[in-house]
Each structure stands twice: as C-alpha cells, then as structure tokens.
Write an enzyme that holds these catalytic residues in place. Sequence first.
Site, PDB file in Angstrom:
ATOM      1  N   ILE A  52       0.846  -1.206   0.000  1.00 32.78           N
ATOM      2  CA  ILE A  52       0.000   0.000   0.000  1.00 32.78           C
ATOM      3  C   ILE A  52       0.879   1.254   0.000  1.00 32.78           C
ATOM      4  O   ILE A  52       0.663   2.184  -0.779  1.00 32.78           O
ATOM      5  CB  ILE A  52      -0.992  -0.023   1.183  1.00 32.78           C
ATOM      6  CG1 ILE A  52      -1.994  -1.168   1.004  1.00 32.78           C
ATOM      7  CG2 ILE A  52      -1.730   1.314   1.321  1.00 32.78           C
ATOM      8  CD1 ILE A  52      -2.992  -1.349   2.138  1.00 32.78           C
ATOM      9  N   VAL A  56       1.238   0.784   7.661  1.00 33.69           N
ATOM     10  CA  VAL A  56       2.113  -0.257   8.241  1.00 33.69           C
ATOM     11  C   VAL A  56       1.389  -1.591   8.395  1.00 33.69           C
ATOM     12  O   VAL A  56       1.892  -2.487   9.063  1.00 33.69           O
ATOM     13  CB  VAL A  56       2.676   0.183   9.614  1.00 33.69           C
ATOM     14  CG1 VAL A  56       3.613   1.365   9.464  1.00 33.69           C
ATOM     15  CG2 VAL A  56       1.555   0.500  10.596  1.00 33.69           C
ATOM     16  N   HIS A  71       0.411 -12.623 -31.082  1.00 29.88           N
ATOM     17  CA  HIS A  71       1.598 -11.789 -31.268  1.00 29.88           C
ATOM     18  C   HIS A  71       1.168 -10.434 -31.797  1.00 29.88           C
ATOM     19  O   HIS A  71       0.296 -10.376 -32.663  1.00 29.88           O
ATOM     20  CB  HIS A  71       2.556 -12.446 -32.262  1.00 29.88           C
ATOM     21  CG  HIS A  71       3.773 -11.607 -32.514  1.00 29.88           C
ATOM     22  ND1 HIS A  71       4.792 -11.517 -31.592  1.00 29.88           N
ATOM     23  CD2 HIS A  71       4.112 -10.795 -33.557  1.00 29.88           C
ATOM     24  CE1 HIS A  71       5.716 -10.691 -32.069  1.00 29.88           C
ATOM     25  NE2 HIS A  71       5.329 -10.237 -33.249  1.00 29.88           N
TER      26      HIS A  71
HETATM   27  P1  FAD Z   1     -13.852  -5.098   3.906  1.00 24.22           P
HETATM   28  O1  FAD Z   1     -13.698  -4.733   2.496  1.00 24.22           O
HETATM   29  O2  FAD Z   1     -12.985  -4.440   4.913  1.00 24.22           O
HETATM   30  O3  FAD Z   1     -15.382  -4.858   4.267  1.00 24.22           O
HETATM   31  C1  FAD Z   1     -15.871  -5.102   5.549  1.00 24.22           C
HETATM   32  C2  FAD Z   1     -17.159  -4.332   5.693  1.00 24.22           C
HETATM   33  O4  FAD Z   1     -17.752  -4.690   6.932  1.00 24.22           O
HETATM   34  C3  FAD Z   1     -16.979  -2.823   5.745  1.00 24.22           C
HETATM   35  O5  FAD Z   1     -17.751  -2.225   4.740  1.00 24.22           O
HETATM   36  C4  FAD Z   1     -17.438  -2.419   7.141  1.00 24.22           C
HETATM   37  O6  FAD Z   1     -18.093  -1.171   7.155  1.00 24.22           O
HETATM   38  C5  FAD Z   1     -18.389  -3.542   7.485  1.00 24.22           C
HETATM   39  N1  FAD Z   1     -18.556  -3.767   8.920  1.00 24.22           N
HETATM   40  C6  FAD Z   1     -17.582  -3.907   9.859  1.00 24.22           C
HETATM   41  N2  FAD Z   1     -18.137  -4.144  11.075  1.00 24.22           N
HETATM   42  C7  FAD Z   1     -19.479  -4.156  10.897  1.00 24.22           C
HETATM   43  C8  FAD Z   1     -20.573  -4.356  11.773  1.00 24.22           C
HETATM   44  N3  FAD Z   1     -20.394  -4.606  13.073  1.00 24.22           N
HETATM   45  N4  FAD Z   1     -21.820  -4.293  11.264  1.00 24.22           N
HETATM   46  C9  FAD Z   1     -22.016  -4.039   9.935  1.00 24.22           C
HETATM   47  N5  FAD Z   1     -21.012  -3.849   9.063  1.00 24.22           N
HETATM   48  C10 FAD Z   1     -19.751  -3.918   9.537  1.00 24.22           C
HETATM   49  N6  FAD Z   1      -6.770  -6.129  -2.160  1.00 24.22           N
HETATM   50  C11 FAD Z   1      -6.592  -6.689  -3.378  1.00 24.22           C
HETATM   51  O7  FAD Z   1      -6.898  -7.866  -3.563  1.00 24.22           O
HETATM   52  N7  FAD Z   1      -6.074  -5.955  -4.426  1.00 24.22           N
HETATM   53  C12 FAD Z   1      -5.718  -4.663  -4.280  1.00 24.22           C
HETATM   54  O8  FAD Z   1      -5.255  -4.040  -5.234  1.00 24.22           O
HETATM   55  C13 FAD Z   1      -5.896  -4.055  -3.017  1.00 24.22           C
HETATM   56  N8  FAD Z   1      -5.571  -2.750  -2.832  1.00 24.22           N
HETATM   57  C14 FAD Z   1      -5.799  -2.179  -1.615  1.00 24.22           C
HETATM   58  C15 FAD Z   1      -5.467  -0.837  -1.456  1.00 24.22           C
HETATM   59  C16 FAD Z   1      -5.675  -0.210  -0.247  1.00 24.22           C
HETATM   60  C17 FAD Z   1      -5.321   1.230  -0.084  1.00 24.22           C
HETATM   61  C18 FAD Z   1      -6.259  -0.958   0.840  1.00 24.22           C
HETATM   62  C19 FAD Z   1      -6.524  -0.296   2.168  1.00 24.22           C
HETATM   63  C20 FAD Z   1      -6.591  -2.279   0.688  1.00 24.22           C
HETATM   64  C21 FAD Z   1      -6.359  -2.906  -0.537  1.00 24.22           C
HETATM   65  N9  FAD Z   1      -6.669  -4.255  -0.735  1.00 24.22           N
HETATM   66  C22 FAD Z   1      -6.441  -4.832  -1.958  1.00 24.22           C
HETATM   67  C23 FAD Z   1      -7.199  -5.096   0.356  1.00 24.22           C
HETATM   68  C24 FAD Z   1      -8.713  -5.255   0.212  1.00 24.22           C
HETATM   69  O9  FAD Z   1      -9.300  -3.989   0.247  1.00 24.22           O
HETATM   70  C25 FAD Z   1      -9.233  -6.133   1.347  1.00 24.22           C
HETATM   71  O10 FAD Z   1      -8.547  -7.359   1.359  1.00 24.22           O
HETATM   72  C26 FAD Z   1     -10.722  -6.391   1.162  1.00 24.22           C
HETATM   73  O11 FAD Z   1     -11.455  -5.192   1.163  1.00 24.22           O
HETATM   74  C27 FAD Z   1     -11.234  -7.295   2.293  1.00 24.22           C
HETATM   75  O12 FAD Z   1     -12.571  -7.574   2.078  1.00 24.22           O
HETATM   76  P2  FAD Z   1     -13.534  -7.948   3.291  1.00 24.22           P
HETATM   77  O13 FAD Z   1     -14.841  -8.304   2.683  1.00 24.22           O
HETATM   78  O14 FAD Z   1     -12.877  -8.926   4.156  1.00 24.22           O
HETATM   79  O15 FAD Z   1     -13.675  -6.650   4.171  1.00 24.22           O
END
Ligand code: FAD
Length: 474
Positions: free
Chosen positions: A190, A276, A450
């Site tokens: 990141i 980090v 190609h």
């Molecule tokens: P998240 O996307 O974190 O979604 C979790 C959701 O749960 C959130 O919307 C949150 O609001 C909701 N939530 C949490 N607690 C509650 C609750 N109690 N009640 C209701 N809702 C709740 N990954 C890649 O594969 N390729 C990339 O290029 C990439 N680039 C990235 C760049 C950046 C800057 C960052 C920060 C991350 C990147 N990632 C990338 C990582 C990727 O974003 C995550 O791995 C992915 O979003 C994880 O998906 P998830 O469904 O586990 O959770």
Amino acid sequence: MVVGDISTGTDVLIIGAGPGGYVAAIRAGQLDLDVTLVEREAFGGVCLNHGCIPSKALITATGIAHEAANAEEMGIHADPAIDMGGMIEWKDGVVDQLTGGVEKLCKANGVNLIEGTAEFAGNHKARVAHGGQGQGSESIEFEHAIVATGSRPIEIPGFEFDGEHVLSSRHALSLETVPDSLAIVGAGYIGMELAGVFAKAGADVTIVEMLDEALAGYTDDLAAPVVDNMEELGVELHLGEAAQGWNETGDGIEITTEDADGEESTFGAEKALVAVGREPVTDTLNLEAIGLDPDEDGFLATDDHARTELDHVYAVGDVAGEPLLAHKGMKEGRVAAEVIAGEPAALDYQAVPAAVFTEPEIGTVGMTEAEAEEAGFSPVTGQMPFRASGRALTTGHTDGFVRIVAAEEGGFVLGGQIVGPDASELVAELGLAIELGATLEDVAATVHTHPTLSEAVQEAAENALGHAIHTLNR
Ligand code: FAD
C-alpha cells in the site's frame, strides 16, 4: 421518526458488505437461501470504497500524466497539469458506479439489505443498530452467520490518524490537493503503490521503513526494479529506520526516525501517510455472546469450508486471516455460501495470486523455486526478460521478467513470479495453469497472440524446457 425494536429471522446473516460479504450474499441468494446482509458504512467495503478500486483509479490517472510527460522519445511533448480535485471526482464516480452495482446485484438476487451495525446477542441471534441517529434497532434470529467485517489500518503509537497531518490510506485516497511533500511510513504494497501515485502527481515523497527492505515478502529480484523506479521518480527511501514521532512545524510536520543502532534522524514533510499493515475488525462484534474466540491478533480461525470453530458460523475475507486480499475474501465468501447450501465446496489456497500495482507491477502465484524445494519437489524454472519481448518494447516498458516454476517430474506448473508491465494481468495465466494441472509443455504449446506481453509466459515455459526462441536458453 424513531423506529422501535423489531424482530426478524433469516437463514443466513452476513455481517459486512465488502468483497467477502457481498459475494457470499449474492451466491447464497443464487442458491435460494434467505439472506440478510448488514453493512454499517458503504456497500462494497474497503475494497470498493477506500482500497483496491480508488487506489487503482489514482494509479492509472497519475500514470497517464506521468507517461505523457515522459514520452519525448516517442515524439510526444506534453506537460500535463494535474487537477487533483478533478481526479478525485472521477475516482469517486468509478466507486459510485461499482458500489451501486453491488447493491443492485444483491437486490436482484433476493438479498435483504440492512444499513446498520450488527453485533451478536446470542448463539443464533444478532442485534442491528440501524444507520443514522434515532433509527432504532432490530433483533435478527439466524440459522447461519457469516462474519465479513474486514480490517482497518493499524495505528502506530505517536501517529494516530487525524486526517490532517497524519493520514491513513483512506484519507490519502481522497486528498483534494497534492501535498508539496509526503512522508510515507511503511514500504509494504500500500505504501509503495501510494508513493508512486503522489510522486507522479508532483509531491516530494519520502518512505520510512523499519525493515531493511521494501516490499518484504517479495524476493529481491521482484522488489529491485520497483525500488529502482521509485528512486527514478525521486522518492527517497529510508530503510532500516523506525518512525518515532512527529511535531508540527509552521508549514507541516517534522518526523523523527530511529535506526537499529538508536541513531535518530529528522526530516520535514507537509503530511505523513501511515501504511504499516491492517488488523481485523472483530472487537466490535460482541463475540463472547456467541462463544467465538479470536486469536491474539483478532483473526478468526477457519477450516477449509470457511467455517469457524462453531458449526453455524463462518468467517470470510480479512477477518479470516492472510493474505488480506479482496479475491481471497471473494473465494471464501463463495465457498461459505455454497457450504451452507449443502454444496460440496472447499477452499484451496494453492493458486491465490497477489499483485502490487507499482511501476513495474509485480504478480505472483503459487510457489517460488525455494518453496517448491521446501515442499519436496525438484523444481525447474524458466525465465523470459521483457527486454526481449517485442510488445514490451512497443510500450516503452521493458524492465522485469516472467519466471515459471514447475516440477521436474511431470512438468506440472507450481508457480510463477512476474515483475514488469501488466504483471497483475499476466499472472492470471499462471494461476489458471496451476488450477488446471497444466504442464510446461501445455503452456509452451499454447499459441499466444503476437505481439502481446503474454508471449513472455509462453517463452518462460519454453525456456524451462530448453527451447525458447526469443531468449537464450539456460
Ligand atoms: P472489507 O472490504 O474491509 O469490508 C468489511 C465491511 O464490513 C466494511 O464495509 C465495514 O463497514 C463492514 N462492517 C464492519 N463491522 C461491521 C458491523 N459490526 N456491522 C455491519 N457492518 C460492519 N486487495 C486486493 O486484492 N487488491 C488490491 O489491489 C488491493 N488494494 C488495496 C489498497 C488499499 C489502499 C487498501 C486499504 C486495501 C487494498 N486491498 C487490496 C485489500 C482489500 O481492500 C481487502 O482485502 C478487502 O477489502 C477485504 O474484504 P472484506 O470483505 O474482508 O472486508
């Protein structure tokens, strides 16, 4: 109007609508399960709103400006001006289009969407505080639950995010103006991706990394071209230095770092971006109420059906542990939904790719040569440098190579590492080869268009077999 406490029931309750949660919801809907998806902030989660998509949008936009400004050799003389506000507006439009699409797809598959914050209230019960003040709450009885609450950026002591001087990646992806100078703490993917964005947008970027290397986890030969490119962009890398703290100065901040010998240094910047690592969001779910115990880092352990230690509770995406990548979460979401529906689905992590969208890009999948040896294979490798690829030359990007790793016996493809143009796309071919049990002969015998960069994958396979045409054989 205050809505009173109501009580509802569902087959599958999914908490969190990021890539893990929304994919699980759509798949469960397709399988005719009664599904409720609760999201407290924005459909699409971190990936669509503050992660993968916004970062890739800005990488592309600043990349276009940088390419245009540096294309004299191609006979192009341009001096593009970056309007960061305009760029952010475009990025937000892309995000809106995708998040709106997720919402529509969920509804079209019969998913019941609730905006609110969920927590467990019993073995088969959750409470949802509806979004917005005074909106009331509801109790939901469920048969199965899928935890998909994702992750948040780790804060380091002394660098709490304030959105002004100390930014998280989320803040950085919405800056309306380019800071004159930006200090980035952390040289993981990141930090490195955003260093490229802001350096190309015109900021003086300095990266501080506690470890002695950038992009730890990637082999030196993959990380080196990226680090060289960062240096060409004027990014200063302070490796082996830990950020200790910062003070406000008249026109920004002064950051203090310390190396392994305890030697301190200071440097100034307009803002600091701290990248980090990320930690799972499991502490706000009242897990005690359902009897789930996360590990010491907050992750939920799961088996190869994405199931936690409780038979009726699944965890997918970042909460289920490394790699914290969107496509890993999507796969887990799909598997969890299918297992709940009684399908014979299971997780198999042998071909989960990873990409770093720097210049050049990195794409990896499966095993490295060393990992293959450790796993008891006798590996063979083949490599094709992009400088020998006609298509790479026509794009002006010739740094890097494709490497293929295969088992000597049988020639089965075990892995691949790519650094170079479009590595994030090219790695898919190697992932498919692993999934299909393809051999070096299969990849080498496949006619590739190609001139394309994908020919480098074919040539790497031919090189491993000792008969590459466009590069010298080992
Ligand atoms: P998240 O996307 O974190 O979604 C979790 C959701 O749960 C959130 O919307 C949150 O609001 C909701 N939530 C949490 N607690 C509650 C609750 N109690 N009640 C209701 N809702 C709740 N990954 C890649 O594969 N390729 C990339 O290029 C990439 N680039 C990235 C760049 C950046 C800057 C960052 C920060 C991350 C990147 N990632 C990338 C990582 C990727 O974003 C995550 O791995 C992915 O979003 C994880 O998906 P998830 O469904 O586990 O959770």
